[in-house]
Design a protein around this motif. Structure first.
Motif, PDB file in Angstrom:
ATOM      1  N   ARG A 130       0.776  -1.225   0.051  1.00 13.64           N
ATOM      2  CA  ARG A 130       0.070  -0.110   0.158  1.00 13.64           C
ATOM      3  C   ARG A 130       0.774   1.274   0.004  1.00 13.64           C
ATOM      4  NH1 ARG A 130      -5.372  -0.398  -0.643  1.00 13.64           N
ATOM      5  NH2 ARG A 130      -6.083   0.897   0.997  1.00 13.64           N
ATOM      6  N   MET A 131       0.488   2.389  -0.500  1.00 16.07           N
ATOM      7  CA  MET A 131       0.984   3.493  -0.627  1.00 16.07           C
ATOM      8  C   MET A 131       0.227   4.867  -0.504  1.00 16.07           C
ATOM      9  SD  MET A 131       0.278   4.659  -3.904  1.00 16.07           S
ATOM     10  CE  MET A 131       1.561   6.176  -4.269  1.00 16.07           C
ATOM     11  N   GLU A 132       0.563   5.662  -0.339  1.00 17.66           N
ATOM     12  CA  GLU A 132      -0.208   7.217  -0.024  1.00 17.66           C
ATOM     13  C   GLU A 132       0.352   8.484  -0.850  1.00 17.66           C
ATOM     14  OE1 GLU A 132      -0.923  10.169   3.601  1.00 17.66           O
ATOM     15  OE2 GLU A 132      -2.078   8.336   3.744  1.00 17.66           O
ATOM     16  N   ARG A 133      -0.278   8.947  -1.626  1.00 15.82           N
ATOM     17  CA  ARG A 133       0.089  10.127  -2.560  1.00 15.82           C
ATOM     18  C   ARG A 133      -0.984  11.331  -1.874  1.00 15.82           C
ATOM     19  NH1 ARG A 133       0.199  10.008  -8.904  1.00 15.82           N
ATOM     20  NH2 ARG A 133       0.879  12.014  -9.343  1.00 15.82           N
ATOM     21  N   ARG A 134      -0.223  12.375  -1.548  1.00 19.45           N
ATOM     22  CA  ARG A 134      -0.979  13.518  -0.996  1.00 19.45           C
ATOM     23  C   ARG A 134      -0.767  14.761  -1.765  1.00 19.45           C
ATOM     24  NH1 ARG A 134      -3.473  14.741   3.953  1.00 19.45           N
ATOM     25  NH2 ARG A 134      -2.713  12.761   4.682  1.00 19.45           N
ATOM     26  N   SER A 135      -1.857  15.583  -2.389  1.00 17.51           N
ATOM     27  CA  SER A 135      -1.299  16.735  -2.997  1.00 17.51           C
ATOM     28  C   SER A 135      -2.237  17.881  -2.298  1.00 17.51           C
ATOM     29  CB  SER A 135      -1.877  16.581  -4.614  1.00 17.51           C
ATOM     30  OG  SER A 135      -1.070  15.472  -5.303  1.00 17.51           O
ATOM     31  N   GLY A 136      -1.760  18.657  -1.727  1.00 18.68           N
ATOM     32  CA  GLY A 136      -2.686  19.469  -1.112  1.00 18.68           C
ATOM     33  C   GLY A 136      -3.636  18.856   0.233  1.00 18.68           C
ATOM     34  N   LYS A 137      -4.858  18.920   0.080  1.00 19.14           N
ATOM     35  CA  LYS A 137      -5.829  18.441   0.779  1.00 19.14           C
ATOM     36  C   LYS A 137      -6.150  17.088   0.333  1.00 19.14           C
ATOM     37  CE  LYS A 137      -7.449  22.663   3.035  1.00 19.14           C
ATOM     38  NZ  LYS A 137      -8.655  23.685   3.230  1.00 19.14           N
ATOM     39  N   SER A 138      -5.908  16.797  -0.953  1.00 21.84           N
ATOM     40  CA  SER A 138      -6.318  15.480  -1.728  1.00 21.84           C
ATOM     41  C   SER A 138      -5.379  14.295  -1.370  1.00 21.84           C
ATOM     42  CB  SER A 138      -6.219  15.790  -3.139  1.00 21.84           C
ATOM     43  OG  SER A 138      -6.731  14.617  -4.008  1.00 21.84           O
ATOM     44  N   VAL A 139      -6.030  13.200  -0.930  1.00 17.52           N
ATOM     45  CA  VAL A 139      -5.206  12.053  -0.517  1.00 17.52           C
ATOM     46  C   VAL A 139      -5.484  11.091  -1.443  1.00 17.52           C
ATOM     47  CG1 VAL A 139      -4.423  10.481   1.317  1.00 17.52           C
ATOM     48  CG2 VAL A 139      -4.790  12.835   1.926  1.00 17.52           C
ATOM     49  N   ALA A 140      -4.494  10.162  -2.049  1.00 15.84           N
ATOM     50  CA  ALA A 140      -4.973   8.986  -2.958  1.00 15.84           C
ATOM     51  C   ALA A 140      -4.317   7.840  -2.175  1.00 15.84           C
ATOM     52  CB  ALA A 140      -4.423   9.119  -4.310  1.00 15.84           C
ATOM     53  N   ILE A 141      -5.046   6.833  -1.998  1.00 15.22           N
ATOM     54  CA  ILE A 141      -4.340   5.573  -1.387  1.00 15.22           C
ATOM     55  C   ILE A 141      -4.650   4.572  -2.404  1.00 15.22           C
ATOM     56  CG2 ILE A 141      -4.560   3.994   0.536  1.00 15.22           C
ATOM     57  CD1 ILE A 141      -5.521   6.114   2.328  1.00 15.22           C
ATOM     58  N   GLY A 142      -3.323   3.874  -2.643  1.00 12.97           N
ATOM     59  CA  GLY A 142      -3.293   2.853  -3.813  1.00 12.97           C
ATOM     60  C   GLY A 142      -2.554   1.693  -3.415  1.00 12.97           C
ATOM     61  N   THR A 143      -2.427   0.920  -4.363  1.00 14.37           N
ATOM     62  CA  THR A 143      -1.850  -0.597  -4.181  1.00 14.37           C
ATOM     63  C   THR A 143      -0.743  -0.754  -5.161  1.00 14.37           C
ATOM     64  OG1 THR A 143      -3.758  -1.628  -2.856  1.00 14.37           O
ATOM     65  CG2 THR A 143      -1.848  -2.805  -3.788  1.00 14.37           C
ATOM     66  N   PHE A 144       0.485  -0.458  -4.687  1.00 15.06           N
ATOM     67  CA  PHE A 144       1.510  -0.989  -5.651  1.00 15.06           C
ATOM     68  C   PHE A 144       1.535  -2.603  -5.915  1.00 15.06           C
ATOM     69  CE2 PHE A 144       4.816   2.649  -5.140  1.00 15.06           C
ATOM     70  CZ  PHE A 144       4.477   3.312  -6.025  1.00 15.06           C
ATOM     71  N   ARG A 145       1.101  -2.828  -7.246  1.00 12.54           N
ATOM     72  CA  ARG A 145       1.436  -4.256  -7.822  1.00 12.54           C
ATOM     73  C   ARG A 145       1.836  -4.012  -9.235  1.00 12.54           C
ATOM     74  NH1 ARG A 145      -3.986  -3.103  -7.281  1.00 12.54           N
ATOM     75  NH2 ARG A 145      -5.376  -3.641  -9.074  1.00 12.54           N
ATOM     76  N   PRO A 146       2.342  -5.436  -9.907  1.00 12.96           N
ATOM     77  CA  PRO A 146       2.284  -5.632 -11.170  1.00 12.96           C
ATOM     78  C   PRO A 146       1.205  -5.175 -11.985  1.00 12.96           C
ATOM     79  CG  PRO A 146       3.536  -7.254  -9.903  1.00 12.96           C
ATOM     80  CD  PRO A 146       2.686  -6.567  -8.999  1.00 12.96           C
ATOM     81  N   GLY A 147       0.995  -4.406 -13.142  1.00 20.48           N
ATOM     82  CA  GLY A 147       0.069  -4.316 -13.785  1.00 20.48           C
ATOM     83  C   GLY A 147      -0.600  -2.857 -13.440  1.00 20.48           C
ATOM     84  N   VAL A 148      -0.088  -2.139 -12.645  1.00 12.25           N
ATOM     85  CA  VAL A 148      -0.595  -0.804 -12.394  1.00 12.25           C
ATOM     86  C   VAL A 148       0.257   0.155 -12.655  1.00 12.25           C
ATOM     87  CG1 VAL A 148      -2.076  -1.602 -10.644  1.00 12.25           C
ATOM     88  CG2 VAL A 148      -0.039  -0.431  -9.927  1.00 12.25           C
ATOM     89  N   VAL A 149       0.027   1.352 -13.092  1.00 10.25           N
ATOM     90  CA  VAL A 149       0.860   2.572 -13.333  1.00 10.25           C
ATOM     91  C   VAL A 149       0.654   3.708 -12.462  1.00 10.25           C
ATOM     92  CG1 VAL A 149       0.914   1.893 -15.912  1.00 10.25           C
ATOM     93  CG2 VAL A 149      -0.811   3.611 -15.104  1.00 10.25           C
ATOM     94  N   ILE A 150       1.640   4.643 -12.383  1.00 10.84           N
ATOM     95  CA  ILE A 150       1.551   5.887 -11.884  1.00 10.84           C
ATOM     96  C   ILE A 150       1.925   6.889 -12.662  1.00 10.84           C
ATOM     97  CG2 ILE A 150       2.710   7.348  -9.907  1.00 10.84           C
ATOM     98  CD1 ILE A 150       1.565   4.815  -8.727  1.00 10.84           C
ATOM     99  N   ILE A 151       1.323   8.033 -12.707  1.00  7.73           N
ATOM    100  CA  ILE A 151       1.509   9.053 -13.767  1.00  7.73           C
ATOM    101  C   ILE A 151       1.605  10.387 -12.896  1.00  7.73           C
ATOM    102  CG2 ILE A 151       0.615  10.514 -15.705  1.00  7.73           C
ATOM    103  CD1 ILE A 151      -0.880   8.279 -16.762  1.00  7.73           C
TER     104      ILE A 151
END
Length: 314
Positions: A83-104
């Motif tokens: 699991r990982m977390e990405r925070r931009s200002g007040k916006s928080v995105a929680i995602g799961t790193f695994r093969p088959g996904v992309v980060i942009i």
């Protein structure tokens, strides 16, 4: 491990956000910013003069802010699920790193990243100018503004990008041509799947005229690595890079990179079978950086080491 200080993170992001509107020339190149934030050197990296390129990183857990960059960064994950977390200002995105996904990470954007475990990731650094060129060459009027993605399912893009880590062969001409083709192909895919108004890129039909194909093949056969570039090949044919690659494959059944790799394999086989040249000298004659790189590429295509193949064929 101490818990990240989100107040300090928010203050940092607020300060960084003031620089998001800076011209691209005033932002860090993606490779420079990634080296800063990851605190290590890439496992492998190849860049073009524009800063476009591909890098393979293996880094420790990350708790830091990625500042605005002058390139889009697209990542494919190659490791165990986490699991990982990405925070931009007040916006928080929680995602799961695994093969088959992309980060942009779109150019000029900034966010705080919290990744608790070590990461194995392949990254594409893509100038906005490349996206625009591909859109223009493909004849699409769709948006070229990439969407921010956090662990977004896209096995096609992920597989394409991860393939870059396995196909660098230690041969300058082959590696350059492969990287150029792959970057154009990934840009095409990103336009189709990761913009505000995804575009449908029409297939190009029809091969090269016989004389044009012959000239392209002569360039690919030449000894000068400078001749083996998509820009030079496409210019000689009077086509865009986008249209040239598709027309060449229609004519030969292979991409320019695959054709050159097959041609070099045939050269290697002829030299191994018909001469007493050492494997080291054959590797050097074909442009490989070392005997090890040549042997690995030869084995990948034939299933045998060059010396074993020579013994069997004599």
């Amino acid at each position: 491990m101490s818990k990240p200080n989100l107040r300090d993170s928010s203050e940092h992001l607020s300060a960084v956000s003031e620089t998001n509107d800076l011209p691209a020339d005033d932002r860090r190149r993606a490779d420079v910013e990634m080296a800063r934030v990851l605190g290590t050197a890439p496992f492998r990296m190849a860049l073009d003069p524009s800063g476009a390129g591909i890098a393979h990183w293996k880094h420790e857990p990350l708790h830091d802010v990625v500042e605005p960059m002058s390139h889009h960064v697209i990542m494919a994950y190659n490791g165990s699920t986490q699991r990982m977390e990405r925070r931009s200002g007040k916006s928080v995105a929680i995602g799961t790193f695994r093969p088959g996904v992309v980060i942009i990470i779109p150019e000029g954007s900034s966010s705080r990243w919290d990744i608790p475990k070590p990461v194995d990731v392949v990254q594409l650094y893509l100038p906005q100018a490349t996206l625009k060129r591909i859109a223009d060459e493909a004849g699409t009027a769709a948006s070229t503004d990439l969407l921010e993605r956090t662990a977004h399912p896209d096995p096609v893009t992920s597989r394409l990008l991860l393939s870059a880590a396995d196909v660098l062969e230690g041969n300058e001409a082959l590696d350059t041509l492969f990287r150029q083709q792959l970057i154009d192909l990934l840009a095409t895919r990103l336009l189709a799947a990761h913009t505000g108004a995804p575009s449908t890129i029409r297939p190009v039909r029809g091969g090269l005229a016989p004389k044009t194909l012959l000239r392209a093949i002569e360039r690919l056969r030449s000894d000068g690595a400078a001749d083996v570039s998509l820009a030079a090949l496409a210019s000689e044919a009077g086509l865009s890079r986008f249209h040239f690659c598709r027309a060449f494959k229609d004519s030969t059944g292979l991409s320019p990179h695959a054709w050159l790799r097959q041609h070099q394999l045939e050269q290697a086989m002829n030299m191994l079978r018909d001469t007493d040249a050492s494997v080291v000298s054959i590797a050097a004659a074909l442009g490989y950086s070392s005997q090890t790189a040549f042997a690995a590429a030869f084995r990948k295509l034939t299933g045998e080491a060059p010396s074993d193949w020579r013994k069997r064929m004599r």
